[in-house]
Design a protein around this motif. Structure first.
Motif, PDB file in Angstrom:
ATOM      1  N   ASN A  83       1.507  21.946   9.962  1.00 57.08           N
ATOM      2  CA  ASN A  83       1.312  20.531   9.661  1.00 57.08           C
ATOM      3  C   ASN A  83       2.046  20.155   8.383  1.00 57.08           C
ATOM      4  OD1 ASN A  83      -0.570  20.900  11.748  1.00 57.08           O
ATOM      5  ND2 ASN A  83      -1.904  19.316  10.925  1.00 57.08           N
ATOM      6  N   ARG A  84       2.265  18.863   8.241  1.00 59.36           N
ATOM      7  CA  ARG A  84       2.915  18.352   7.054  1.00 59.36           C
ATOM      8  C   ARG A  84       2.361  16.966   6.725  1.00 59.36           C
ATOM      9  NH1 ARG A  84       7.263  19.036  10.667  1.00 59.36           N
ATOM     10  NH2 ARG A  84       6.473  21.168  10.601  1.00 59.36           N
ATOM     11  N   MET A  85       2.446  16.572   5.446  1.00 54.80           N
ATOM     12  CA  MET A  85       1.972  15.262   5.009  1.00 54.80           C
ATOM     13  C   MET A  85       3.163  14.336   4.820  1.00 54.80           C
ATOM     14  SD  MET A  85      -0.002  14.097   1.487  1.00 54.80           S
ATOM     15  CE  MET A  85      -1.500  15.071   1.762  1.00 54.80           C
ATOM     16  N   GLY A  86       3.161  13.222   5.530  1.00 52.58           N
ATOM     17  CA  GLY A  86       4.169  12.206   5.346  1.00 52.58           C
ATOM     18  C   GLY A  86       3.645  11.145   4.367  1.00 52.58           C
ATOM     19  N   ILE A  87       4.448  10.800   3.394  1.00 51.44           N
ATOM     20  CA  ILE A  87       4.028   9.865   2.343  1.00 51.44           C
ATOM     21  C   ILE A  87       4.972   8.668   2.351  1.00 51.44           C
ATOM     22  CG2 ILE A  87       3.544   9.578  -0.118  1.00 51.44           C
ATOM     23  CD1 ILE A  87       3.152  12.633  -0.254  1.00 51.44           C
ATOM     24  N   TYR A  88       4.382   7.475   2.379  1.00 48.63           N
ATOM     25  CA  TYR A  88       5.161   6.246   2.548  1.00 48.63           C
ATOM     26  C   TYR A  88       4.658   5.161   1.583  1.00 48.63           C
ATOM     27  CZ  TYR A  88       6.056   8.712   6.899  1.00 48.63           C
ATOM     28  OH  TYR A  88       6.379   9.674   7.817  1.00 48.63           O
ATOM     29  N   ARG A  89       5.458   4.101   1.497  1.00 47.97           N
ATOM     30  CA  ARG A  89       5.036   2.952   0.672  1.00 47.97           C
ATOM     31  C   ARG A  89       5.514   1.663   1.336  1.00 47.97           C
ATOM     32  NH1 ARG A  89       6.370   3.927  -5.183  1.00 47.97           N
ATOM     33  NH2 ARG A  89       4.348   4.994  -5.010  1.00 47.97           N
ATOM     34  N   LYS A  90       4.629   0.690   1.317  1.00 48.72           N
ATOM     35  CA  LYS A  90       5.013  -0.681   1.629  1.00 48.72           C
ATOM     36  C   LYS A  90       4.873  -1.504   0.354  1.00 48.72           C
ATOM     37  CE  LYS A  90       4.072  -4.965   3.916  1.00 48.72           C
ATOM     38  NZ  LYS A  90       3.008  -5.922   4.259  1.00 48.72           N
ATOM     39  N   TRP A 119       1.383  13.403  19.494  1.00 54.77           N
ATOM     40  CA  TRP A 119       2.481  12.951  18.641  1.00 54.77           C
ATOM     41  C   TRP A 119       2.695  13.924  17.495  1.00 54.77           C
ATOM     42  CZ3 TRP A 119       2.204  11.137  13.412  1.00 54.77           C
ATOM     43  CH2 TRP A 119       3.437  10.687  12.899  1.00 54.77           C
ATOM     44  N   GLY A 120       3.950  14.191  17.213  1.00 56.36           N
ATOM     45  CA  GLY A 120       4.312  15.011  16.068  1.00 56.36           C
ATOM     46  C   GLY A 120       5.614  14.509  15.480  1.00 56.36           C
ATOM     47  N   SER A 121       5.913  14.961  14.272  1.00 58.12           N
ATOM     48  CA  SER A 121       7.118  14.509  13.591  1.00 58.12           C
ATOM     49  C   SER A 121       7.690  15.647  12.765  1.00 58.12           C
ATOM     50  CB  SER A 121       6.798  13.320  12.681  1.00 58.12           C
ATOM     51  OG  SER A 121       7.952  12.890  11.994  1.00 58.12           O
ATOM     52  N   SER A 122       9.006  15.797  12.811  1.00 60.69           N
ATOM     53  CA  SER A 122       9.655  16.868  12.060  1.00 60.69           C
ATOM     54  C   SER A 122       9.668  16.582  10.562  1.00 60.69           C
ATOM     55  CB  SER A 122      11.097  17.060  12.553  1.00 60.69           C
ATOM     56  OG  SER A 122      11.106  17.492  13.891  1.00 60.69           O
ATOM     57  N   PHE A 153       0.837  -1.197   0.000  1.00 60.18           N
ATOM     58  CA  PHE A 153       0.000   0.000   0.000  1.00 60.18           C
ATOM     59  C   PHE A 153       0.872   1.246   0.000  1.00 60.18           C
ATOM     60  CE2 PHE A 153       0.592  -1.359   4.422  1.00 60.18           C
ATOM     61  CZ  PHE A 153       1.089  -0.213   5.019  1.00 60.18           C
ATOM     62  N   ASP A 154       0.262   2.361  -0.395  1.00 58.08           N
ATOM     63  CA  ASP A 154       0.822   3.679  -0.161  1.00 58.08           C
ATOM     64  C   ASP A 154       0.106   4.270   1.047  1.00 58.08           C
ATOM     65  OD1 ASP A 154       2.377   3.279  -2.357  1.00 58.08           O
ATOM     66  OD2 ASP A 154       1.681   5.022  -3.479  1.00 58.08           O
ATOM     67  N   LEU A 155       0.793   5.150   1.758  1.00 49.83           N
ATOM     68  CA  LEU A 155       0.256   5.712   2.999  1.00 49.83           C
ATOM     69  C   LEU A 155       0.526   7.209   3.019  1.00 49.83           C
ATOM     70  CD1 LEU A 155      -0.779   5.404   6.008  1.00 49.83           C
ATOM     71  CD2 LEU A 155       1.628   5.010   6.624  1.00 49.83           C
ATOM     72  N   ALA A 156      -0.508   7.990   3.304  1.00 53.72           N
ATOM     73  CA  ALA A 156      -0.365   9.444   3.472  1.00 53.72           C
ATOM     74  C   ALA A 156      -0.976   9.826   4.809  1.00 53.72           C
ATOM     75  CB  ALA A 156      -1.052  10.194   2.332  1.00 53.72           C
ATOM     76  N   ILE A 157      -0.155  10.421   5.678  1.00 54.46           N
ATOM     77  CA  ILE A 157      -0.640  10.772   7.010  1.00 54.46           C
ATOM     78  C   ILE A 157      -0.364  12.235   7.309  1.00 54.46           C
ATOM     79  CG2 ILE A 157      -0.408   8.415   7.888  1.00 54.46           C
ATOM     80  CD1 ILE A 157       2.163   9.248   9.258  1.00 54.46           C
ATOM     81  N   ASP A 158      -1.257  12.817   8.051  1.00 53.62           N
ATOM     82  CA  ASP A 158      -1.161  14.205   8.487  1.00 53.62           C
ATOM     83  C   ASP A 158      -0.393  14.239   9.806  1.00 53.62           C
ATOM     84  OD1 ASP A 158      -1.717  16.937   8.764  1.00 53.62           O
ATOM     85  OD2 ASP A 158      -3.588  16.540   9.809  1.00 53.62           O
ATOM     86  N   MET A 159       0.630  15.113   9.880  1.00 57.83           N
ATOM     87  CA  MET A 159       1.469  15.176  11.077  1.00 57.83           C
ATOM     88  C   MET A 159       1.601  16.622  11.547  1.00 57.83           C
ATOM     89  SD  MET A 159       4.540  12.582   9.876  1.00 57.83           S
ATOM     90  CE  MET A 159       5.069  13.679   8.560  1.00 57.83           C
ATOM     91  N   ILE A 160       1.628  16.808  12.864  1.00 61.49           N
ATOM     92  CA  ILE A 160       1.933  18.118  13.406  1.00 61.49           C
ATOM     93  C   ILE A 160       3.423  18.188  13.744  1.00 61.49           C
ATOM     94  CG2 ILE A 160      -0.381  18.485  14.364  1.00 61.49           C
ATOM     95  CD1 ILE A 160       0.856  17.891  17.163  1.00 61.49           C
ATOM     96  N   SER A 161       3.892  19.393  13.985  1.00 62.91           N
ATOM     97  CA  SER A 161       5.263  19.571  14.442  1.00 62.91           C
ATOM     98  C   SER A 161       5.399  19.062  15.872  1.00 62.91           C
ATOM     99  CB  SER A 161       5.632  21.053  14.400  1.00 62.91           C
ATOM    100  OG  SER A 161       6.807  21.312  15.148  1.00 62.91           O
ATOM    101  N   PRO A 162       6.538  18.477  16.230  1.00 61.46           N
ATOM    102  CA  PRO A 162       6.760  18.088  17.633  1.00 61.46           C
ATOM    103  C   PRO A 162       6.660  19.269  18.593  1.00 61.46           C
ATOM    104  CG  PRO A 162       8.420  17.109  16.207  1.00 61.46           C
ATOM    105  CD  PRO A 162       7.660  18.083  15.359  1.00 61.46           C
TER     106      PRO A 162
END
Length: 267
Positions: free
Chosen positions: A259-266, A208-211, A178-187
């Motif tokens: 906020n930022r969008m993190g995009i991933y793939r499995k 939870w937040g991620s840079s 799958f592809d994954l798109a998640i909404d993240m806040i700043s730490p």
């Protein structure tokens, strides 16, 4: 009529309120008439839920970026299936439907019950009433043979790092690719919900937040990080006058905390 939502689920009303306010503008970005109608039926005080410029246009910018992400995914895949995690009362499927994509809304039973009040059954849409932390949710979805995208908009920042890790591992262990798109806040915003005009109305908290999203791969090495896109440019692009005059300030000040969008793939 009122929505009987509490805790993290109540944050769905923030998204609903922002979309409804946007629809009332002549230069509406999302043109989300469905959310506007639901907000009217609920008698929602939209300005109370999104009282500030940054929270209001921030939600709208985020939503437009998820629209773009889903449209691009569907355009590049023959048999798209989108799994919307913590879908709330959102109308994203209705806004991006290309006539062929399939869709799953996954949320808590009380939220799915509310959705059914406003969204009629659709042959290409399924509602799954489970927590994102329930290890069984992938088993409830007929994903085999589809090109899968999992999206989580305005959700994971309300869960602890351990819970976010559990969610991504459940997805990776339960779905082959799958592809994954998640909404993240700043730490920097973790624990600062009391300063957020919208979230402080609820009992939810920023946990939870991620840079740059790299820690998600640490949580689940099966994932490959493809991109991390800050929302600031989109936020500034959609600002109307006179707020647009402040764009130079926002472009400098917002990236570290926006906020930022993190995009991933499995694979």
């Amino acid at each position: 009529m009122k929505a009987q939502l509490s805790g993290i689920s109540e944050t769905a009303l923030i998204t609903l309120a922002a979309h409804a306010r946007d629809f009332e503008r002549e230069d509406s970005v999302l043109k989300d008439d469905i959310s506007a109608d639901i907000a009217r039926q609920l008698g929602l005080d939209c300005e109370a839920y999104v009282p500030s410029v940054t929270s209001y246009f921030g939600v709208v910018a985020r939503a437009s970026m998820f629209e773009d992400y889903v449209r691009a995914f569907a355009a590049h895949h023959a048999n798209p299936l989108v799994i919307s995690i913590g879908s709330g009362l959102d109308s994203l499927f209705n806004r991006v439907d290309d006539g062929r994509m399939r869709w799953v809304n996954l949320d808590l039973p009380e939220v799915i019950e509310q959705r059914k009040r406003f969204y009629p059954a659709h042959e290409r849409v399924r509602d799954v009433a489970r927590s994102l932390l329930d290890p069984a949710w992938p088993d409830d979805i007929d994903w085999e043979g589809y090109d899968v995208a999992i999206i989580a908009e305005g959700v994971l920042m309300f869960f602890s790092p351990d819970e976010v890790a559990k969610f991504v591992r459940i997805a990776a262990e339960g779905i082959d690719a799958f592809d994954l798109a998640i909404d993240m806040i700043s730490p920097k915003l973790v624990g600062q919900e009391g300063h957020h005009g919208a979230v402080k109305r609820t009992s939810a908290g920023f946990r939870w937040g991620s840079s740059d999203g790299s820690d998600v791969v640490d949580m689940c090495p099966a994932l490959q990080r493809l991109d991390c896109v800050n929302y600031t440019k989109r936020f500034c692009d959609i600002l109307p006058m006179p707020h647009r005059l402040a764009s130079p300030f926002y472009r400098l000040a917002l990236p570290p905390v926006n906020n930022r969008m993190g995009i991933y793939r499995k694979s």
